[in-house]
Design a protein around this motif. Structure first.
Motif, PDB file in Angstrom:
ATOM      1  N   GLY A 150       0.772  -1.239   0.000  1.00 43.67           N
ATOM      2  CA  GLY A 150       0.000   0.000   0.000  1.00 43.67           C
ATOM      3  C   GLY A 150       0.801   1.286   0.000  1.00 43.67           C
ATOM      4  N   PHE A 151       2.102   1.197  -0.186  1.00 43.22           N
ATOM      5  CA  PHE A 151       2.918   2.408  -0.245  1.00 43.22           C
ATOM      6  C   PHE A 151       2.787   3.061  -1.612  1.00 43.22           C
ATOM      7  CE2 PHE A 151       4.833   0.272   3.303  1.00 43.22           C
ATOM      8  CZ  PHE A 151       5.278   1.292   4.126  1.00 43.22           C
ATOM      9  N   GLY A 152       2.975   4.376  -1.664  1.00 40.31           N
ATOM     10  CA  GLY A 152       3.109   5.099  -2.916  1.00 40.31           C
ATOM     11  C   GLY A 152       4.578   5.098  -3.301  1.00 40.31           C
ATOM     12  N   LEU A 153       4.842   5.236  -4.589  1.00 35.63           N
ATOM     13  CA  LEU A 153       6.225   5.178  -5.062  1.00 35.63           C
ATOM     14  C   LEU A 153       6.442   6.129  -6.233  1.00 35.63           C
ATOM     15  CD1 LEU A 153       9.087   3.849  -5.340  1.00 35.63           C
ATOM     16  CD2 LEU A 153       7.987   2.128  -6.780  1.00 35.63           C
ATOM     17  N   HIS A 154       7.513   6.885  -6.140  1.00 34.69           N
ATOM     18  CA  HIS A 154       8.018   7.660  -7.269  1.00 34.69           C
ATOM     19  C   HIS A 154       9.438   7.166  -7.486  1.00 34.69           C
ATOM     20  CE1 HIS A 154       8.481  11.149  -9.953  1.00 34.69           C
ATOM     21  NE2 HIS A 154       9.750  11.052  -9.574  1.00 34.69           N
ATOM     22  N   TRP A 155       9.727   6.639  -8.690  1.00 34.07           N
ATOM     23  CA  TRP A 155      11.096   6.202  -8.946  1.00 34.07           C
ATOM     24  C   TRP A 155      11.773   7.123  -9.950  1.00 34.07           C
ATOM     25  CZ3 TRP A 155      11.937   5.068 -14.012  1.00 34.07           C
ATOM     26  CH2 TRP A 155      10.919   4.497 -14.774  1.00 34.07           C
ATOM     27  N   GLN A 156      13.086   7.263  -9.782  1.00 31.27           N
ATOM     28  CA  GLN A 156      13.929   8.039 -10.684  1.00 31.27           C
ATOM     29  C   GLN A 156      15.171   7.231 -11.020  1.00 31.27           C
ATOM     30  OE1 GLN A 156      15.011  11.547  -8.461  1.00 31.27           O
ATOM     31  NE2 GLN A 156      13.309  12.733  -9.305  1.00 31.27           N
ATOM     32  N   VAL A 157      15.542   7.251 -12.283  1.00 37.02           N
ATOM     33  CA  VAL A 157      16.802   6.665 -12.718  1.00 37.02           C
ATOM     34  C   VAL A 157      17.767   7.819 -12.948  1.00 37.02           C
ATOM     35  CG1 VAL A 157      17.968   5.283 -14.472  1.00 37.02           C
ATOM     36  CG2 VAL A 157      15.603   4.740 -13.821  1.00 37.02           C
ATOM     37  N   LEU A 158      18.908   7.782 -12.265  1.00 41.72           N
ATOM     38  CA  LEU A 158      19.889   8.865 -12.350  1.00 41.72           C
ATOM     39  C   LEU A 158      21.152   8.429 -13.082  1.00 41.72           C
ATOM     40  CD1 LEU A 158      19.767  10.312  -8.718  1.00 41.72           C
ATOM     41  CD2 LEU A 158      18.439  11.018 -10.700  1.00 41.72           C
ATOM     42  N   ALA A 159      21.728   9.384 -13.808  1.00 43.38           N
ATOM     43  CA  ALA A 159      23.024   9.215 -14.457  1.00 43.38           C
ATOM     44  C   ALA A 159      23.884  10.414 -14.083  1.00 43.38           C
ATOM     45  CB  ALA A 159      22.864   9.145 -15.969  1.00 43.38           C
ATOM     46  N   GLU A 160      25.175  10.236 -14.149  1.00 43.67           N
ATOM     47  CA  GLU A 160      26.076  11.358 -13.922  1.00 43.67           C
ATOM     48  C   GLU A 160      26.075  12.242 -15.165  1.00 43.67           C
ATOM     49  OE1 GLU A 160      29.659  10.204 -11.278  1.00 43.67           O
ATOM     50  OE2 GLU A 160      29.231   8.463 -12.549  1.00 43.67           O
ATOM     51  N   VAL A 161      26.214  13.539 -14.982  1.00 46.20           N
ATOM     52  CA  VAL A 161      26.197  14.482 -16.100  1.00 46.20           C
ATOM     53  C   VAL A 161      27.281  14.132 -17.125  1.00 46.20           C
ATOM     54  CG1 VAL A 161      26.567  16.913 -16.715  1.00 46.20           C
ATOM     55  CG2 VAL A 161      25.156  16.331 -14.748  1.00 46.20           C
ATOM     56  N   GLU A 162      28.430  13.647 -16.661  1.00 47.99           N
ATOM     57  CA  GLU A 162      29.529  13.299 -17.572  1.00 47.99           C
ATOM     58  C   GLU A 162      29.228  12.063 -18.422  1.00 47.99           C
ATOM     59  OE1 GLU A 162      30.353  13.356 -14.022  1.00 47.99           O
ATOM     60  OE2 GLU A 162      30.523  15.513 -14.239  1.00 47.99           O
ATOM     61  N   ALA A 163      28.294  11.229 -18.000  1.00 48.04           N
ATOM     62  CA  ALA A 163      27.920  10.014 -18.744  1.00 48.04           C
ATOM     63  C   ALA A 163      26.393   9.914 -18.753  1.00 48.04           C
ATOM     64  CB  ALA A 163      28.547   8.787 -18.103  1.00 48.04           C
ATOM     65  N   PRO A 164      25.718  10.808 -19.481  1.00 49.75           N
ATOM     66  CA  PRO A 164      24.263  10.934 -19.387  1.00 49.75           C
ATOM     67  C   PRO A 164      23.450   9.739 -19.890  1.00 49.75           C
ATOM     68  CG  PRO A 164      25.111  12.302 -21.153  1.00 49.75           C
ATOM     69  CD  PRO A 164      26.297  11.758 -20.420  1.00 49.75           C
ATOM     70  N   LYS A 165      24.078   8.796 -20.568  1.00 52.66           N
ATOM     71  CA  LYS A 165      23.346   7.633 -21.080  1.00 52.66           C
ATOM     72  C   LYS A 165      23.647   6.364 -20.294  1.00 52.66           C
ATOM     73  CE  LYS A 165      22.881   9.603 -25.572  1.00 52.66           C
ATOM     74  NZ  LYS A 165      22.403   9.359 -26.879  1.00 52.66           N
ATOM     75  N   GLU A 166      24.393   6.509 -19.198  1.00 50.77           N
ATOM     76  CA  GLU A 166      24.787   5.362 -18.374  1.00 50.77           C
ATOM     77  C   GLU A 166      24.124   5.455 -17.003  1.00 50.77           C
ATOM     78  OE1 GLU A 166      26.395   1.773 -17.752  1.00 50.77           O
ATOM     79  OE2 GLU A 166      26.540   2.891 -19.620  1.00 50.77           O
ATOM     80  N   PRO A 167      23.015   4.727 -16.789  1.00 51.02           N
ATOM     81  CA  PRO A 167      22.341   4.798 -15.482  1.00 51.02           C
ATOM     82  C   PRO A 167      23.219   4.238 -14.367  1.00 51.02           C
ATOM     83  CG  PRO A 167      21.438   3.021 -16.810  1.00 51.02           C
ATOM     84  CD  PRO A 167      22.403   3.757 -17.683  1.00 51.02           C
ATOM     85  N   VAL A 168      23.163   4.919 -13.227  1.00 51.24           N
ATOM     86  CA  VAL A 168      24.000   4.541 -12.085  1.00 51.24           C
ATOM     87  C   VAL A 168      23.149   4.210 -10.858  1.00 51.24           C
ATOM     88  CG1 VAL A 168      25.775   5.358 -10.484  1.00 51.24           C
ATOM     89  CG2 VAL A 168      25.905   5.968 -12.906  1.00 51.24           C
ATOM     90  N   LEU A 169      22.086   4.981 -10.649  1.00 55.42           N
ATOM     91  CA  LEU A 169      21.328   4.891  -9.406  1.00 55.42           C
ATOM     92  C   LEU A 169      19.833   5.012  -9.672  1.00 55.42           C
ATOM     93  CD1 LEU A 169      21.376   4.950  -6.237  1.00 55.42           C
ATOM     94  CD2 LEU A 169      21.470   7.448  -6.441  1.00 55.42           C
TER      95      LEU A 169
END
Length: 114
Positions: A63-82
């Motif tokens: 029953g929790f709500g969730l907002h997810w985000q996929v983050l990349a470093e600015v230097e490697a904008p197409k490589e997800p890290v977190l």
């Protein structure tokens, strides 16, 4: 025969696919507590990439709500890290903070708590 996804599985499908393509991806749970977001910062609290969607699905089922985000470093904008998992217990999502300097949001989605 193709398996039909539950609504929660469909919502988390992008994270499942991302973890398969990027095995080094890590997740971080961030909880809404006392009117503020509280991150689980220590290395032991990080979620392995292949467990992110499973972890999130369990909390959605509870029953929790969730907002997810996929983050990349600015230097490697197409490589997800977190992947940041913002979790709360009822109603609409509290305002999610922007990514820290040096990071950019590659993808995100939200599912309101019941």
């Amino acid at each position: 025969m193709a398996r039909t996804l539950t609504p929660h599985q469909a919502f988390l499908a992008p994270l499942t696919k991302l973890a398969l393509r990027h095995p080094d991806l890590e997740g971080q749970a961030i909880w809404w507590e006392g009117g503020d977001w509280q991150a689980q910062d220590d290395d032991e609290a990080m979620i392995d990439g292949e467990e992110i969607a499973f972890y999130a699905e369990g909390l959605l089922d509870e029953g929790f709500g969730l907002h997810w985000q996929v983050l990349a470093e600015v230097e490697a904008p197409k490589e997800p890290v977190l992947v940041r998992l913002f979790l709360w217990q009822s109603g609409e999502a509290p305002k999610v903070p922007p990514a820290d300097p040096g990071w950019l949001v590659m993808a995100q989605d939200s599912l309101t708590a019941p």
